[in-house]
Design a protein around this motif. Sequence first.
Motif, short mmCIF file in Angstrom:
data_model
loop_
_atom_site.label_atom_id
_atom_site.label_comp_id
_atom_site.label_asym_id
_atom_site.label_seq_id
_atom_site.Cartn_x
_atom_site.Cartn_y
_atom_site.Cartn_z
N LEU A 1 0.83 -1.21 0.00
CA LEU A 1 0.00 0.00 0.00
C LEU A 1 0.85 1.25 0.00
CD1 LEU A 1 -2.83 -1.05 2.46
CD2 LEU A 1 -3.05 -0.60 0.02
N VAL A 2 1.90 1.26 0.78
CA VAL A 2 2.79 2.42 0.84
C VAL A 2 3.44 2.64 -0.53
CG1 VAL A 2 4.96 3.30 1.82
CG2 VAL A 2 3.21 2.33 3.32
N ARG A 3 3.87 1.56 -1.20
CA ARG A 3 4.45 1.70 -2.54
C ARG A 3 3.45 2.29 -3.52
NH1 ARG A 3 6.70 -3.23 -1.45
NH2 ARG A 3 5.04 -4.34 -2.55
N GLU A 4 2.23 1.79 -3.48
CA GLU A 4 1.20 2.29 -4.40
C GLU A 4 0.90 3.77 -4.15
OE1 GLU A 4 -0.33 0.83 -7.02
OE2 GLU A 4 1.00 -0.89 -6.74
N ALA B 1 1.55 6.89 -6.71
CA ALA B 1 0.45 7.78 -7.07
C ALA B 1 0.81 9.23 -6.75
CB ALA B 1 -0.83 7.37 -6.33
N ASP B 2 1.47 9.45 -5.62
CA ASP B 2 1.88 10.79 -5.25
C ASP B 2 2.88 11.35 -6.25
OD1 ASP B 2 1.98 13.05 -3.37
OD2 ASP B 2 4.05 12.37 -3.01
N ARG B 3 3.83 10.53 -6.67
CA ARG B 3 4.81 10.97 -7.66
C ARG B 3 4.14 11.28 -9.00
NH1 ARG B 3 9.17 6.40 -6.03
NH2 ARG B 3 10.01 7.45 -4.20
N ALA B 4 3.20 10.45 -9.39
CA ALA B 4 2.47 10.70 -10.65
C ALA B 4 1.68 12.00 -10.56
CB ALA B 4 1.55 9.52 -10.96
N GLU C 1 2.40 14.61 -8.71
CA GLU C 1 3.36 15.72 -8.76
C GLU C 1 3.84 15.95 -10.19
OE1 GLU C 1 4.15 18.11 -6.60
OE2 GLU C 1 2.55 17.17 -5.44
N ARG C 2 4.10 14.88 -10.94
CA ARG C 2 4.50 15.03 -12.35
C ARG C 2 3.40 15.71 -13.16
NH1 ARG C 2 6.55 9.80 -11.49
NH2 ARG C 2 4.73 8.90 -12.52
N ALA C 3 2.16 15.32 -12.91
CA ALA C 3 1.03 15.92 -13.62
C ALA C 3 0.88 17.39 -13.25
CB ALA C 3 -0.25 15.15 -13.31
N ARG C 4 1.04 17.71 -11.98
CA ARG C 4 0.95 19.12 -11.55
C ARG C 4 2.04 19.95 -12.20
NH1 ARG C 4 -0.21 18.26 -5.12
NH2 ARG C 4 -2.48 18.18 -5.28
N THR C 5 3.24 19.41 -12.26
CA THR C 5 4.36 20.12 -12.88
C THR C 5 4.09 20.35 -14.35
OG1 THR C 5 5.93 19.26 -11.26
CG2 THR C 5 6.85 20.04 -13.34
N ALA C 6 3.63 19.33 -15.05
CA ALA C 6 3.33 19.45 -16.47
C ALA C 6 2.22 20.48 -16.69
CB ALA C 6 2.92 18.10 -17.05
N LEU C 7 1.19 20.45 -15.88
CA LEU C 7 0.10 21.41 -16.00
C LEU C 7 0.60 22.83 -15.76
CD1 LEU C 7 -2.87 22.12 -16.40
CD2 LEU C 7 -3.21 21.62 -13.96
#
Length: 62
Positions: A18-21, A25-28, A30-36
């Motif tokens: 669960l922690v890995r997932e 998800a948190d990293r994804a 953050e990547r989406a926020r940065t791209a936006l």
Amino acid sequence: MTAQSLQPHDAEQIKDALVREVTQADRALERARTALRKDVQKVERLAQQAEYVRIVDGRLRR
């Protein structure tokens, strides 16, 4: 299976998974926020260029 019936080792494995997932998800996110954020900055820069003022005034600004 209930939480009470889990062996400590099994519970630890589930927690780790669960922690890995959640971390992925948190990293994804953050990547989406940065791209936006970068895309919004691009649009803002384009909106300041004279050749795009009519488009911006007609479609984005209200």
